[in-house]
Each structure stands twice: as structure tokens, then as C-alpha cells.
Design an enzyme around this catalytic site. Sequence first.
Site, PDB file in Angstrom:
ATOM      1  N   ASP A 211      31.618  36.543  46.005  1.00 23.47           N
ATOM      2  CA  ASP A 211      30.344  36.186  45.351  1.00 23.47           C
ATOM      3  C   ASP A 211      29.045  37.060  45.787  1.00 23.47           C
ATOM      4  O   ASP A 211      29.362  37.416  47.077  1.00 23.47           O
ATOM      5  CB  ASP A 211      30.023  34.800  45.318  1.00 23.47           C
ATOM      6  CG  ASP A 211      29.082  34.356  44.455  1.00 23.47           C
ATOM      7  OD1 ASP A 211      28.756  35.056  43.325  1.00 23.47           O
ATOM      8  OD2 ASP A 211      28.248  33.385  44.791  1.00 23.47           O
TER       9      ASP A 211
ATOM     10  N   HIS B 207      28.586  45.051  40.780  1.00 20.34           N
ATOM     11  CA  HIS B 207      30.133  44.751  40.686  1.00 20.34           C
ATOM     12  C   HIS B 207      30.890  45.921  41.009  1.00 20.34           C
ATOM     13  O   HIS B 207      31.912  45.836  41.507  1.00 20.34           O
ATOM     14  CB  HIS B 207      30.170  44.380  38.960  1.00 20.34           C
ATOM     15  CG  HIS B 207      29.482  43.082  38.697  1.00 20.34           C
ATOM     16  ND1 HIS B 207      29.589  41.710  39.425  1.00 20.34           N
ATOM     17  CD2 HIS B 207      28.726  42.733  37.645  1.00 20.34           C
ATOM     18  CE1 HIS B 207      28.834  41.004  39.011  1.00 20.34           C
ATOM     19  NE2 HIS B 207      28.506  41.463  37.734  1.00 20.34           N
TER      20      HIS B 207
ATOM     21  N   LEU C 291      51.939  43.500  50.525  1.00 22.96           N
ATOM     22  CA  LEU C 291      51.091  42.494  50.080  1.00 22.96           C
ATOM     23  C   LEU C 291      51.259  42.006  48.877  1.00 22.96           C
ATOM     24  O   LEU C 291      51.224  42.659  48.062  1.00 22.96           O
ATOM     25  CB  LEU C 291      49.699  43.165  50.518  1.00 22.96           C
ATOM     26  CG  LEU C 291      48.408  42.121  50.107  1.00 22.96           C
ATOM     27  CD1 LEU C 291      48.250  41.096  51.063  1.00 22.96           C
ATOM     28  CD2 LEU C 291      47.212  43.059  50.121  1.00 22.96           C
TER      29      LEU C 291
HETATM   30  C1  IPE Z   1      32.489  32.256  41.138  1.00 17.29           C
HETATM   31  O1  IPE Z   1      31.295  32.774  41.287  1.00 17.29           O
HETATM   32  C2  IPE Z   1      33.220  33.000  40.174  1.00 17.29           C
HETATM   33  C3  IPE Z   1      33.931  34.607  40.784  1.00 17.29           C
HETATM   34  C4  IPE Z   1      33.420  35.017  41.975  1.00 17.29           C
HETATM   35  C5  IPE Z   1      34.441  35.309  39.874  1.00 17.29           C
HETATM   36  P1  IPE Z   1      29.851  32.326  40.397  1.00 17.29           P
HETATM   37  O2  IPE Z   1      28.704  33.165  40.674  1.00 17.29           O
HETATM   38  O3  IPE Z   1      30.268  32.414  38.862  1.00 17.29           O
HETATM   39  O4  IPE Z   1      29.909  30.938  40.690  1.00 17.29           O
HETATM   40  P2  IPE Z   1      28.442  29.743  40.540  1.00 17.29           P
HETATM   41  O5  IPE Z   1      28.125  30.119  39.374  1.00 17.29           O
HETATM   42  O6  IPE Z   1      27.297  30.279  41.318  1.00 17.29           O
HETATM   43  O7  IPE Z   1      29.150  28.477  41.012  1.00 17.29           O
HETATM   44  C1  IPE Z   2      30.370  37.633  41.708  1.00 17.95           C
HETATM   45  O1  IPE Z   2      29.112  38.031  41.716  1.00 17.95           O
HETATM   46  C2  IPE Z   2      31.059  38.238  40.603  1.00 17.95           C
HETATM   47  C3  IPE Z   2      31.502  37.567  39.587  1.00 17.95           C
HETATM   48  C4  IPE Z   2      31.268  36.303  39.208  1.00 17.95           C
HETATM   49  C5  IPE Z   2      32.225  38.468  38.479  1.00 17.95           C
HETATM   50  P1  IPE Z   2      28.066  37.633  41.101  1.00 17.95           P
HETATM   51  O2  IPE Z   2      27.843  38.387  39.868  1.00 17.95           O
HETATM   52  O3  IPE Z   2      28.314  36.006  40.903  1.00 17.95           O
HETATM   53  O4  IPE Z   2      26.505  37.681  41.975  1.00 17.95           O
HETATM   54  P2  IPE Z   2      25.408  36.744  42.283  1.00 17.95           P
HETATM   55  O5  IPE Z   2      25.953  35.558  42.792  1.00 17.95           O
HETATM   56  O6  IPE Z   2      24.431  36.748  40.897  1.00 17.95           O
HETATM   57  O7  IPE Z   2      24.667  37.473  43.387  1.00 17.95           O
HETATM   58 MG    MG Z   3      27.462  34.346  41.726  1.00 19.48          MG
END
Ligand code: IPE
Ligand code: IPE
Ligand code: MG
Length: 248
Positions: free
Chosen positions: A18, A35, A129
Site C-alpha cells: 500500500d 503503481h 519461491l
Molecule cells: C489494500 O489497499 C488493497 C491492495 C493493496 C491491493 P487499499 O488502499 O485498497 O486499502 P484501503 O482502501 O486503504 O483500506
Molecule cells: C496500493 O496503493 C495499490 C493498489 C491498491 C492497487 P494505493 O493505490 O492504495 O496507494 P495509496 O494508499 O492511495 O497511497
Molecule cells: Mg491504499
Amino acid sequence: MNATSTVTKPEHVAIIMDGNGRWAKSRGLPRVAGHRAGVKTLRKLIEHSVKINLNAITVYAFSRENWQRPKSEVDLLMDLFISALNSEVKDLHKNNVKLTFIGDRSAFSRKLQNSINDSETLTTSNTGLRLNIAANYSGRWDIVQAIQVITKEIESNKIKIEDVDEALVSNKLSLADHNDPDLFIRTGGEQRISNYFLWQSAYTELYFTETLWPDFDAKQLDIAIDWFSQRQRRFGKTSEQIEQTQNS
Ligand code: IPE
Ligand code: IPE
Ligand code: MG
């Protein structure tokens, strides 16, 4: 896993990658740049996991809730999954990595489903792995699909209601052939599970770090693993009982 096991190195690490969006935003870049940087981080972390002989890692790439993001971001993420898979799979295969996807892949485009299926087929016999990718996955979805399978088996008299126990439920969930995650890592500062492994993380050690996913590196994975090795996993028992089994 044996309930009194005192493994010091995690066999299975589950990761919520995240913080990509915030990483990009802080640099004045579009979210997709975060990403893309996140894919590079994952690549390095996989290389490191191979080097330190981790048994398995499962990364959360896309939750079922992530479909609610703006269509433009979802579309770019889908393109990124296809291009990342196509460019990385050969190297993963060379490194003896076995790739598995969990989640409902039927919601993805035919092209992405083909890339997923091809990557699994190519790496199916690899013995290094295990890299599991959770895509269109959620913990509640997993439990619901397990209930559906079990209900059908009861309906067709394959099993009886009395046969339904924890082992049977575990067997119908994603990654049934796997140990439950020993260590859970979430980058990006949030301290929540966001519908990742619910059933499977009953006794998983939870590690949270403020570091945004694109900045997470091999050294930080080592720190998380060191932290894990200092946990005493009691599985409901007392410290004294665990120490006794360790000393015997
Ligand atoms: C969790 O991250 C899902 C992934 C990393 C794929 P999110 O960014 O979607 O989670 P929330 O919405 O902050 O809980
Ligand atoms: C996690 O990073 C990736 C996915 C959920 C696909 P985020 O896109 O949630 O990044 P933040 O949380 O907005 O910084
Ligand atoms: Mg996120």
C-alpha cells in the site's frame, strides 16, 4: 502448521503493498506512476526473497473493493498487470519461481486471464519461491465461495453436515495447499487488514510500517523478518509451555 511450532523464519509472508498513490502524489506525479514504481519494488523484493530462501510470499495486488476506484485508474492498473506479467514471467521462470493467482479471475479481460493462465502453466513445476498474487481477491469472498462449495457437497450427499469442521473449511479456501501466513506486512501506514486473508490470518503476526510501498526495500524486508523472529507465537498457550517445548 504445528500449534507449538517455534519457527523463527517466516515460511509464508503475506504483503499488502500500500501507498503507491501517496508516493506519486508527493512527487507531483499521477497515481499510475506510483503503481509503476510499485511493480519495480515487487520485482526487487522477489529477487531478495529468492536469495534468502523464503518459501512463499502472497502479495495483494487488487482487492474486490478496488473496482470502485476511478475507471481510468482501474484501466491503467489492468494494463500494468498485463505488461508486468508479460515482461517478468520469463525471469521468474528462470529463477524457479512458481506463480499462482488467487481471487476471481473471471472478472478480468480475456487478455489478462490468458496472461494469468499462461504464467501459471509455465511455472507450474517450479520448486523455488512460491509467489501468490491476490487479484480480485477478498477474504470475505474467499469464505463465501468456500461455503458455496461445501453447501453443494452437502446437497449432493458427498459429505454430511457433521463433516464440516475447521480443517474442511480451510481446505476449500484459497491457498489450501499452503501454510497460513506467518508474517503479514502492510506498508503505507494504515493499520488494517482491508479484507485480505481473514480466516487464514487467525494467528499471523502483523507488521505495519509507515514506508510507502515504492520505498520498501530488501533491507526493510529483513527488518520485518527480524521483528518476526523475536515474536513468541503462543497459539493460546502460556509462555512457560512454549519455553518448555523449546528446551525439550
Ligand atoms: C489494500 O489497499 C488493497 C491492495 C493493496 C491491493 P487499499 O488502499 O485498497 O486499502 P484501503 O482502501 O486503504 O483500506
Ligand atoms: C496500493 O496503493 C495499490 C493498489 C491498491 C492497487 P494505493 O493505490 O492504495 O496507494 P495509496 O494508499 O492511495 O497511497
Ligand atoms: Mg491504499
